[in-house]
Design a protein around this motif. Structure first.
Motif, PDB file in Angstrom:
ATOM      1  N   TRP A  57       9.832   7.939  -9.920  1.00 30.26           N
ATOM      2  CA  TRP A  57       9.767   6.858  -8.936  1.00 30.26           C
ATOM      3  C   TRP A  57       8.413   6.159  -9.009  1.00 30.26           C
ATOM      4  O   TRP A  57       8.346   4.928  -9.016  1.00 30.26           O
ATOM      5  N   TRP A  58       7.320   6.939  -9.075  1.00 30.58           N
ATOM      6  CA  TRP A  58       5.981   6.347  -9.197  1.00 30.58           C
ATOM      7  C   TRP A  58       5.864   5.556 -10.503  1.00 30.58           C
ATOM      8  O   TRP A  58       5.307   4.455 -10.529  1.00 30.58           O
ATOM      9  N   SER A  59       6.380   6.102 -11.587  1.00 30.14           N
ATOM     10  CA  SER A  59       6.320   5.417 -12.874  1.00 30.14           C
ATOM     11  C   SER A  59       7.060   4.082 -12.833  1.00 30.14           C
ATOM     12  O   SER A  59       6.574   3.074 -13.347  1.00 30.14           O
ATOM     13  N   ASP A  60       8.232   4.081 -12.204  1.00 31.15           N
ATOM     14  CA  ASP A  60       8.991   2.834 -12.079  1.00 31.15           C
ATOM     15  C   ASP A  60       8.225   1.805 -11.248  1.00 31.15           C
ATOM     16  O   ASP A  60       8.280   0.601 -11.533  1.00 31.15           O
ATOM     17  N   ARG A  61       7.508   2.262 -10.217  1.00 28.40           N
ATOM     18  CA  ARG A  61       6.665   1.340  -9.423  1.00 28.40           C
ATOM     19  C   ARG A  61       5.594   0.716 -10.301  1.00 28.40           C
ATOM     20  O   ARG A  61       5.346  -0.482 -10.237  1.00 28.40           O
ATOM     21  N   VAL A  62       4.932   1.542 -11.101  1.00 24.81           N
ATOM     22  CA  VAL A  62       3.889   1.028 -11.994  1.00 24.81           C
ATOM     23  C   VAL A  62       4.491   0.003 -12.954  1.00 24.81           C
ATOM     24  O   VAL A  62       3.911  -1.051 -13.195  1.00 24.81           O
ATOM     25  N   LEU A 107       5.096   5.145   2.175  1.00 26.42           N
ATOM     26  CA  LEU A 107       4.524   6.459   2.472  1.00 26.42           C
ATOM     27  C   LEU A 107       5.372   7.526   1.804  1.00 26.42           C
ATOM     28  O   LEU A 107       6.573   7.624   2.067  1.00 26.42           O
ATOM     29  N   VAL A 108       4.747   8.294   0.928  1.00 23.20           N
ATOM     30  CA  VAL A 108       5.409   9.402   0.254  1.00 23.20           C
ATOM     31  C   VAL A 108       4.839  10.662   0.890  1.00 23.20           C
ATOM     32  O   VAL A 108       3.780  11.147   0.518  1.00 23.20           O
ATOM     33  N   THR A 109       5.561  11.171   1.900  1.00 21.21           N
ATOM     34  CA  THR A 109       5.045  12.237   2.751  1.00 21.21           C
ATOM     35  C   THR A 109       5.469  13.610   2.240  1.00 21.21           C
ATOM     36  O   THR A 109       6.652  13.899   2.113  1.00 21.21           O
ATOM     37  N   PHE A 143       0.877  -1.173   0.000  1.00 22.32           N
ATOM     38  CA  PHE A 143       0.000   0.000   0.000  1.00 22.32           C
ATOM     39  C   PHE A 143       0.906   1.211   0.000  1.00 22.32           C
ATOM     40  O   PHE A 143       1.634   1.461   0.957  1.00 22.32           O
ATOM     41  N   GLY A 144       0.883   1.959  -1.102  1.00 23.49           N
ATOM     42  CA  GLY A 144       1.708   3.141  -1.209  1.00 23.49           C
ATOM     43  C   GLY A 144       0.948   4.286  -1.842  1.00 23.49           C
ATOM     44  O   GLY A 144       0.284   4.100  -2.862  1.00 23.49           O
ATOM     45  N   MET A 145       1.015   5.441  -1.220  1.00 21.01           N
ATOM     46  CA  MET A 145       0.372   6.633  -1.756  1.00 21.01           C
ATOM     47  C   MET A 145       1.095   7.867  -1.226  1.00 21.01           C
ATOM     48  O   MET A 145       1.821   7.797  -0.237  1.00 21.01           O
ATOM     49  N   SER A 146       0.839   8.984  -1.883  1.00 23.32           N
ATOM     50  CA  SER A 146       1.281  10.266  -1.346  1.00 23.32           C
ATOM     51  C   SER A 146       0.359  10.650  -0.204  1.00 23.32           C
ATOM     52  O   SER A 146      -0.851  10.403  -0.268  1.00 23.32           O
ATOM     53  N   LEU A 147       0.938  11.259   0.830  1.00 24.52           N
ATOM     54  CA  LEU A 147       0.127  11.719   1.940  1.00 24.52           C
ATOM     55  C   LEU A 147       0.726  12.988   2.518  1.00 24.52           C
ATOM     56  O   LEU A 147       1.899  13.285   2.327  1.00 24.52           O
ATOM     57  N   SER A 148      -0.137  13.730   3.192  1.00 24.81           N
ATOM     58  CA  SER A 148       0.311  14.946   3.875  1.00 24.81           C
ATOM     59  C   SER A 148       1.027  14.552   5.164  1.00 24.81           C
ATOM     60  O   SER A 148       0.886  13.424   5.641  1.00 24.81           O
ATOM     61  N   VAL A 156       1.555  17.633  -5.725  1.00 23.46           N
ATOM     62  CA  VAL A 156       2.133  17.585  -7.069  1.00 23.46           C
ATOM     63  C   VAL A 156       3.577  17.075  -6.982  1.00 23.46           C
ATOM     64  O   VAL A 156       4.400  17.649  -6.260  1.00 23.46           O
ATOM     65  N   PRO A 157       3.901  15.990  -7.701  1.00 24.54           N
ATOM     66  CA  PRO A 157       5.241  15.411  -7.579  1.00 24.54           C
ATOM     67  C   PRO A 157       6.275  16.158  -8.418  1.00 24.54           C
ATOM     68  O   PRO A 157       5.979  16.689  -9.485  1.00 24.54           O
ATOM     69  N   SER A 158       7.507  16.138  -7.933  1.00 27.15           N
ATOM     70  CA  SER A 158       8.641  16.615  -8.726  1.00 27.15           C
ATOM     71  C   SER A 158       8.873  15.608  -9.853  1.00 27.15           C
ATOM     72  O   SER A 158       8.309  14.508  -9.849  1.00 27.15           O
TER      73      SER A 158
END
Length: 187
Positions: free
Chosen positions: A35-40, A143-145, A6-11, A27-29
């Motif tokens: 990094w997200w694309s490589d995960r997909v 967790l992408v905080t 389970f991975g998502m961006s979060l505050s 909004v990601p850099s």
């Protein structure tokens, strides 16, 4: 047995969406987007709840055909279309883009999928992930905080009946002060 992440961006205060579903704070850099694309690209099967499925499927199937699409967006769109997906919903009637629909019990189907051979699985969507979390099905948390406090909305974590002990696997800092922390569930 497949691993479920389970991975998502979060505050920083633990929300994946602000009230009303607003995601504008996350909004990601370019580096984080990659990094997200490589995960997909490495995901064997992605599991989506209805709300996140609707958001993703309304944009990514044709994002690479939009004027001004960056090479990274073109790559992500291709990877997303090619990735097998399972959508869990009792209100959606059809899905496309290499996806299949499950209207029955999510926990039963996730348990079945985990027992199969194949690549790793990612789960996305707060409600769906909460059900998997409560049943102890999540093997890893990513967790992408983002350094923002949004004060409310949709929480990343659900209330649990028991503690879940974790082992830190990785930390990484991205531009803008975004921090990735990956944890493995201790079994």
């Amino acid at each position: 047995m497949r691993k479920l992440t389970f991975g998502m961006s979060l505050s920083l205060d633990g929300y994946i969406a602000a009230p009303g579903g607003d995601l504008g704070w996350g909004v990601p850099s370019g580096e984080l987007f990659q990094w997200w694309s490589d995960r997909v690209g490495a995901t064997g099967v992605a599991l989506y709840g209805r709300k996140l499925w609707e958001a993703m499927s309304s944009h990514w199937p044709t994002a690479d055909q939009q004027p001004g699409a960056t090479p990274a967006e073109v790559e992500f769109a291709r990877r997303w279309r090619d990735m097998p997906k399972v959508v869990f919903s009792s209100t959606t009637s059809t899905v496309d883009w290499n996806a299949r629909l499950v209207t029955d019990d999510a926990v039963t189907e996730i348990t079945r999928l985990k027992a199969e051979d194949g690549g790793p699985m990612d789960i996305a969507g707060a409600t769906l992930a909460a059900a998997a979390m409560r049943d102890g099905l999540i093997d890893e948390y990513a967790l992408v905080t983002h350094p923002v406090l949004i004060g409310g909305g949709t929480p990343f974590f659900t209330a649990l009946d028991n503690w879940v002990n974790l082992t830190l696997l990785e930390t990484r800092t991205f531009p803008g002060g975004v921090v990735l922390t990956r944890y493995e569930t201790k079994r």
